[in-house]
Design a protein around this motif. Structure first.
Motif, PDB file in Angstrom:
ATOM      1  N   PRO A 152      19.267  63.997   1.794  1.00  0.00           N
ATOM      2  CA  PRO A 152      19.720  62.954   2.712  1.00  0.00           C
ATOM      3  C   PRO A 152      19.779  61.568   2.065  1.00  0.00           C
ATOM      4  O   PRO A 152      19.085  61.296   1.091  1.00  0.00           O
ATOM      5  CB  PRO A 152      18.629  62.967   3.788  1.00  0.00           C
ATOM      6  CG  PRO A 152      17.394  63.347   3.034  1.00  0.00           C
ATOM      7  CD  PRO A 152      17.849  64.331   1.996  1.00  0.00           C
ATOM      8  N   THR A 153      20.616  60.737   2.644  1.00  0.00           N
ATOM      9  CA  THR A 153      20.595  59.309   2.339  1.00  0.00           C
ATOM     10  C   THR A 153      19.686  58.695   3.389  1.00  0.00           C
ATOM     11  O   THR A 153      19.955  58.825   4.592  1.00  0.00           O
ATOM     12  CB  THR A 153      22.022  58.733   2.448  1.00  0.00           C
ATOM     13  OG1 THR A 153      22.861  59.496   1.595  1.00  0.00           O
ATOM     14  CG2 THR A 153      22.064  57.276   2.048  1.00  0.00           C
ATOM     15  N   HIS A 187      20.223  63.619  11.534  1.00  0.00           N
ATOM     16  CA  HIS A 187      20.761  64.256  12.721  1.00  0.00           C
ATOM     17  C   HIS A 187      20.798  65.777  12.522  1.00  0.00           C
ATOM     18  O   HIS A 187      20.497  66.284  11.439  1.00  0.00           O
ATOM     19  CB  HIS A 187      22.124  63.680  13.111  1.00  0.00           C
ATOM     20  CG  HIS A 187      23.181  63.792  12.047  1.00  0.00           C
ATOM     21  ND1 HIS A 187      23.698  64.991  11.630  1.00  0.00           N
ATOM     22  CD2 HIS A 187      23.823  62.840  11.320  1.00  0.00           C
ATOM     23  CE1 HIS A 187      24.615  64.781  10.711  1.00  0.00           C
ATOM     24  NE2 HIS A 187      24.704  63.484  10.486  1.00  0.00           N
ATOM     25  N   GLY A 239      23.179  67.800  12.291  1.00  0.00           N
ATOM     26  CA  GLY A 239      24.113  68.244  11.242  1.00  0.00           C
ATOM     27  C   GLY A 239      23.444  68.201   9.869  1.00  0.00           C
ATOM     28  O   GLY A 239      23.582  69.123   9.064  1.00  0.00           O
ATOM     29  N   ASN A 240      22.688  67.144   9.612  1.00  0.00           N
ATOM     30  CA  ASN A 240      21.953  67.049   8.343  1.00  0.00           C
ATOM     31  C   ASN A 240      20.927  68.171   8.211  1.00  0.00           C
ATOM     32  O   ASN A 240      20.571  68.574   7.103  1.00  0.00           O
ATOM     33  CB  ASN A 240      21.177  65.719   8.226  1.00  0.00           C
ATOM     34  CG  ASN A 240      22.056  64.486   8.292  1.00  0.00           C
ATOM     35  OD1 ASN A 240      21.709  63.521   8.955  1.00  0.00           O
ATOM     36  ND2 ASN A 240      23.196  64.529   7.625  1.00  0.00           N
ATOM     37  N   PRO A 253      22.169  72.048   6.287  1.00  0.00           N
ATOM     38  CA  PRO A 253      21.956  72.461   4.895  1.00  0.00           C
ATOM     39  C   PRO A 253      20.469  72.624   4.570  1.00  0.00           C
ATOM     40  O   PRO A 253      20.091  73.505   3.797  1.00  0.00           O
ATOM     41  CB  PRO A 253      22.585  71.332   4.064  1.00  0.00           C
ATOM     42  CG  PRO A 253      22.768  70.182   5.001  1.00  0.00           C
ATOM     43  CD  PRO A 253      22.898  70.761   6.371  1.00  0.00           C
ATOM     44  N   GLY A 308      25.324  72.315  -0.528  1.00  0.00           N
ATOM     45  CA  GLY A 308      25.492  71.135   0.326  1.00  0.00           C
ATOM     46  C   GLY A 308      26.449  71.475   1.451  1.00  0.00           C
ATOM     47  O   GLY A 308      26.937  72.602   1.544  1.00  0.00           O
ATOM     48  N   GLY A 309      26.726  70.505   2.291  1.00  0.00           N
ATOM     49  CA  GLY A 309      27.666  70.717   3.396  1.00  0.00           C
ATOM     50  C   GLY A 309      29.095  70.733   2.886  1.00  0.00           C
ATOM     51  O   GLY A 309      29.402  70.160   1.846  1.00  0.00           O
ATOM     52  N   ASP A 343      31.618  69.196   3.766  1.00  0.00           N
ATOM     53  CA  ASP A 343      32.248  67.876   3.621  1.00  0.00           C
ATOM     54  C   ASP A 343      32.030  67.281   2.223  1.00  0.00           C
ATOM     55  O   ASP A 343      32.702  66.341   1.837  1.00  0.00           O
ATOM     56  CB  ASP A 343      31.686  66.906   4.675  1.00  0.00           C
ATOM     57  CG  ASP A 343      30.173  66.782   4.589  1.00  0.00           C
ATOM     58  OD1 ASP A 343      29.497  67.822   4.435  1.00  0.00           O
ATOM     59  OD2 ASP A 343      29.660  65.647   4.663  1.00  0.00           O
ATOM     60  N   LEU A 344      31.091  67.841   1.487  1.00  0.00           N
ATOM     61  CA  LEU A 344      30.789  67.266   0.170  1.00  0.00           C
ATOM     62  C   LEU A 344      31.651  67.848  -0.951  1.00  0.00           C
ATOM     63  O   LEU A 344      31.634  67.336  -2.071  1.00  0.00           O
ATOM     64  CB  LEU A 344      29.307  67.474  -0.180  1.00  0.00           C
ATOM     65  CG  LEU A 344      28.286  66.833   0.770  1.00  0.00           C
ATOM     66  CD1 LEU A 344      26.880  66.986   0.206  1.00  0.00           C
ATOM     67  CD2 LEU A 344      28.584  65.356   0.987  1.00  0.00           C
ATOM     68  N   ASN A 357      27.667  74.919   3.412  1.00  0.00           N
ATOM     69  CA  ASN A 357      27.518  75.282   4.825  1.00  0.00           C
ATOM     70  C   ASN A 357      28.637  74.647   5.639  1.00  0.00           C
ATOM     71  O   ASN A 357      29.139  73.574   5.307  1.00  0.00           O
ATOM     72  CB  ASN A 357      26.150  74.850   5.375  1.00  0.00           C
ATOM     73  CG  ASN A 357      25.927  73.359   5.362  1.00  0.00           C
ATOM     74  OD1 ASN A 357      25.407  72.815   4.393  1.00  0.00           O
ATOM     75  ND2 ASN A 357      26.329  72.675   6.420  1.00  0.00           N
ATOM     76  N   GLY A 358      29.007  75.350   6.721  1.00  0.00           N
ATOM     77  CA  GLY A 358      30.042  74.845   7.619  1.00  0.00           C
ATOM     78  C   GLY A 358      29.531  73.671   8.439  1.00  0.00           C
ATOM     79  O   GLY A 358      28.332  73.358   8.434  1.00  0.00           O
ATOM     80  N   PHE A 359      30.434  73.056   9.177  1.00  0.00           N
ATOM     81  CA  PHE A 359      30.075  71.862   9.908  1.00  0.00           C
ATOM     82  C   PHE A 359      29.486  72.187  11.276  1.00  0.00           C
ATOM     83  O   PHE A 359      29.686  73.267  11.814  1.00  0.00           O
ATOM     84  CB  PHE A 359      31.298  70.949  10.040  1.00  0.00           C
ATOM     85  CG  PHE A 359      30.988  69.572   9.529  1.00  0.00           C
ATOM     86  CD1 PHE A 359      30.418  69.410   8.276  1.00  0.00           C
ATOM     87  CD2 PHE A 359      31.249  68.448  10.298  1.00  0.00           C
ATOM     88  CE1 PHE A 359      30.096  68.150   7.804  1.00  0.00           C
ATOM     89  CE2 PHE A 359      30.931  67.181   9.824  1.00  0.00           C
ATOM     90  CZ  PHE A 359      30.366  67.029   8.590  1.00  0.00           C
ATOM     91  N   LEU A 360      28.747  71.230  11.798  1.00  0.00           N
ATOM     92  CA  LEU A 360      28.143  71.395  13.116  1.00  0.00           C
ATOM     93  C   LEU A 360      28.777  70.384  14.056  1.00  0.00           C
ATOM     94  O   LEU A 360      28.909  69.212  13.699  1.00  0.00           O
ATOM     95  CB  LEU A 360      26.637  71.141  12.983  1.00  0.00           C
ATOM     96  CG  LEU A 360      25.773  71.142  14.230  1.00  0.00           C
ATOM     97  CD1 LEU A 360      24.377  71.654  13.875  1.00  0.00           C
ATOM     98  CD2 LEU A 360      25.653  69.757  14.844  1.00  0.00           C
TER      99      LEU A 360
HETATM  100  P1  AMP Z   1      24.544  62.753   4.236  1.00  0.00           P
HETATM  101  O1  AMP Z   1      23.195  62.158   4.493  1.00  0.00           O
HETATM  102  O2  AMP Z   1      25.608  62.303   5.169  1.00  0.00           O
HETATM  103  O3  AMP Z   1      24.932  62.661   2.794  1.00  0.00           O
HETATM  104  O4  AMP Z   1      24.429  64.322   4.553  1.00  0.00           O
HETATM  105  C1  AMP Z   1      23.361  65.114   4.074  1.00  0.00           C
HETATM  106  C2  AMP Z   1      23.769  66.557   4.180  1.00  0.00           C
HETATM  107  O5  AMP Z   1      24.077  66.917   5.530  1.00  0.00           O
HETATM  108  C3  AMP Z   1      25.012  66.916   3.376  1.00  0.00           C
HETATM  109  O6  AMP Z   1      24.799  68.175   2.740  1.00  0.00           O
HETATM  110  C4  AMP Z   1      26.108  67.000   4.429  1.00  0.00           C
HETATM  111  O7  AMP Z   1      27.134  67.864   4.028  1.00  0.00           O
HETATM  112  C5  AMP Z   1      25.350  67.580   5.585  1.00  0.00           C
HETATM  113  N1  AMP Z   1      25.977  67.275   6.890  1.00  0.00           N
HETATM  114  C6  AMP Z   1      26.234  66.041   7.412  1.00  0.00           C
HETATM  115  N2  AMP Z   1      26.800  66.158   8.632  1.00  0.00           N
HETATM  116  C7  AMP Z   1      26.907  67.473   8.925  1.00  0.00           C
HETATM  117  C8  AMP Z   1      27.395  68.236  10.051  1.00  0.00           C
HETATM  118  N3  AMP Z   1      27.861  67.648  11.160  1.00  0.00           N
HETATM  119  N4  AMP Z   1      27.340  69.580   9.962  1.00  0.00           N
HETATM  120  C9  AMP Z   1      26.842  70.204   8.875  1.00  0.00           C
HETATM  121  N5  AMP Z   1      26.360  69.560   7.791  1.00  0.00           N
HETATM  122  C10 AMP Z   1      26.384  68.208   7.801  1.00  0.00           C
END
Ligand code: AMP
Ligand code: ZN
Length: 472
Positions: A35-36, A42, A44-45, A48, A235-236, A238-239, A267-270
């Protein structure tokens, strides 16, 4: 180890399920982007974090605990962090420490094991600078106006992970075109810091202090702790682009290797109740808030009911179903006197399901079947069932109802035992919600049936455990 064969993982790099063969079975290595840390994580975070925790557990089982290294980083230098710290009027350090601590508490409640190493970006600045210097030296990066940029056209097969050609990307990309970039696709490795922003002495003879770009952080931390080439990167989804594509470009060009990691998992999105989660829609759910209403096990279970590569629609209905299942399992566990036996091994069917690209829904189906067997056959099947659930990270020790004398009374008066159990649970909820009036009312209601409650603090968890007995 024979069991280690036939682990299949879907590799984004090749777009198919492949048999996992580590570079070195004595040292299996996995990196997952963490995480950042600027705000509560949340749900979604959490995805993964939970998904790769299952993989970590499985790898440890297949190769031995000592032979698996799992690195999940903490990104503690980022523009969002700077902005939030300024907004709150706190130091960056204070914000990142507080947020990281909260993150740890939240995911611990979800049954997530600590990774082997949890590197922080700010503690790897020297490694980032060394990578940047190496990229400049071998012609893959250049300095421009206090920045260092990665020269994307210098890498002919850039884009392999996300399966796009350079031409396609250039046409479709909405990248910020800064005047100092040679090519619009070039991305930042290092940038100048404004006053008040975190800064370090710059590499490459740049006189002004600066800070690293996001992508280089992961390349540096992965390289330092896992080597130039390692087994799994996760990772998710989106990355994939641009973050992972850029990690690959940096690491491969700096180390002159054919790959960075051999298996890329995403992993897929939530989404929430059918909609994309966002602050503006007001459907932004933090793990912290969820845990006020649902146990960590319910959240974990609800996450693992869906295969990790599928999208999840996170709904209240889903949580209620998950809770109902775990309550039923708790009752069965109570009835068979379910205490987790140290020697019991998880069920082969559960392990096999997980070995097929982490098929957690199938593993859960198997847990359901075993629960059914326990209900009809009693405790002979319970050991394997509970060991399997514990292996998947569920907190089976807490599945037992807090009413520890229930078993005795159940023999003589099962209705009373059930009623007490339900009221004790309601009282615990009331106390959690600080509704002490309701909690006292329940205590009194039980007292009129001759039931005396006793609260004691669990010395390990600090939680209140309620037991009861019948007044003589
Ligand atoms: P971030 O802090 O935004 O860099 O995200 C940390 C991790 O959470 C990364 O692996 C993202 O791909 C994952 N992530 C963020 N939002 C979602 C979501 N809605 N569903 C699934 N994974 C997510
Ligand atoms: Zn990363």
């Amino acid at each position: 180890m024979a069991e280690a064969q036939n682990l299949l993982l879907y590799n984004t790099l090749t777009r198919r399920k492949e048999e996992f063969v580590p570079l070195d079975a004595q040292s299996v290595r996995m990196y997952v982007c963490g995480p950042t840390v600027y705000d509560y994580a949340h749900i979604g975070n959490a995805r993964p974090v939970v998904v790769f925790d299952v993989l970590f557990r499985l790898l440890r089982r297949l190769y031995g605990e000592k032979h698996v290294t799992y690195v999940r980083n903490i990104t503690d230098v980022d523009d969002k962090i700077n902005a939030r710290a300024a907004e709150e009027g706190v130091s960056i350090r204070e914000l990142t420490e507080r947020t990281a601590r909260q993150f740890h508490e939240d995911i611990k409640a979800l049954g997530v094991l600590p990774p082997t190493i949890e590197p922080r970006a700010t503690e790897h600045i020297e490694e980032m600078k060394a990578l940047i210097e190496a990229l400049i030296a071998n012609g893959h990066a250049y300095v421009a106006e206090g920045h260092v940029l990665f020269d994307v056209p210098s890498m002919p097969d850039y884009g392999k992970l996300s399966n796009r050609s350079l031409d396609e990307m250039a046409a479709g990309a909405r990248v910020e075109v800064a005047p100092y970039k040679k090519d619009p696709m070039d991305f930042v490795l290092w940038k100048p810091s404004k006053k008040g922003e975190p800064s370090w002495a710059s590499p490459a003879g740049i006189s002004e202090p600066g800070r690293p770009g996001w992508h280089i952080e992961c390349s540096a931390m992965a390289g330092k702790h896992l080597g130039d080439v390692f087994d799994i990167h996760g990772g998710g989804i989106d990355l994939v682009f641009p973050h992972h594509e850029n990690e690959i470009a940096q690491s491969r060009c700096a180390h002159d290797t054919k790959v960075m990691a051999r298996y890329w998992l995403h992993n897929g999105f939530l989404q929430v109740e059918g909609e994309k989660m966002s602050k503006s829609l007001g459907n932004f759910i933090t793990i912290h808030d969820l845990l006020k209403d649902w146990s960590g096990d319910v959240v974990r279970f609800n996450m693992l009911r869906t295969h990790y590569r599928q999208p999840i629609d996170w709904t209240k209905k889903g949580l209620e179903e998950s809770k109902a299942t775990l309550e039923r399992w708790g009752e069965i566990s109570d009835r068979v006197g379910g205490a987790l036996s140290k020697n019991a091994a998880p069920d082969v069917g559960v392990i096999d399901a997980l070995k097929d690209d982490l098929n957690t829904p199938l593993a859960i189906t198997r847990l359901h079947e075993m629960a059914k067997e326990c209900r009809s056959n009693g405790d002979s099947a319970a050991d394997t069932w509970l060991a399997s659930a514990a292996f998947m990270g569920f907190d089976v020790a807490r599945w037992r109802s807090p009413v520890q004398t229930a078993d005795l009374v159940e023999v003589t008066d099962p209705d009373l035992a059930l009623r007490v159990k339900s009221l004790v649970a309601q009282r615990a909820d009331a106390r959690k919600a600080k509704n002490f009036k309701e909690a006292d009312r329940i205590r009194e209601e039980l007292a009129t049936s001759g039931v005396v409650l006793k609260d004691a603090k669990d010395p390990q968890t600090g939680e209140i455990v309620t037991t009861w007995e019948l007044a003589r």
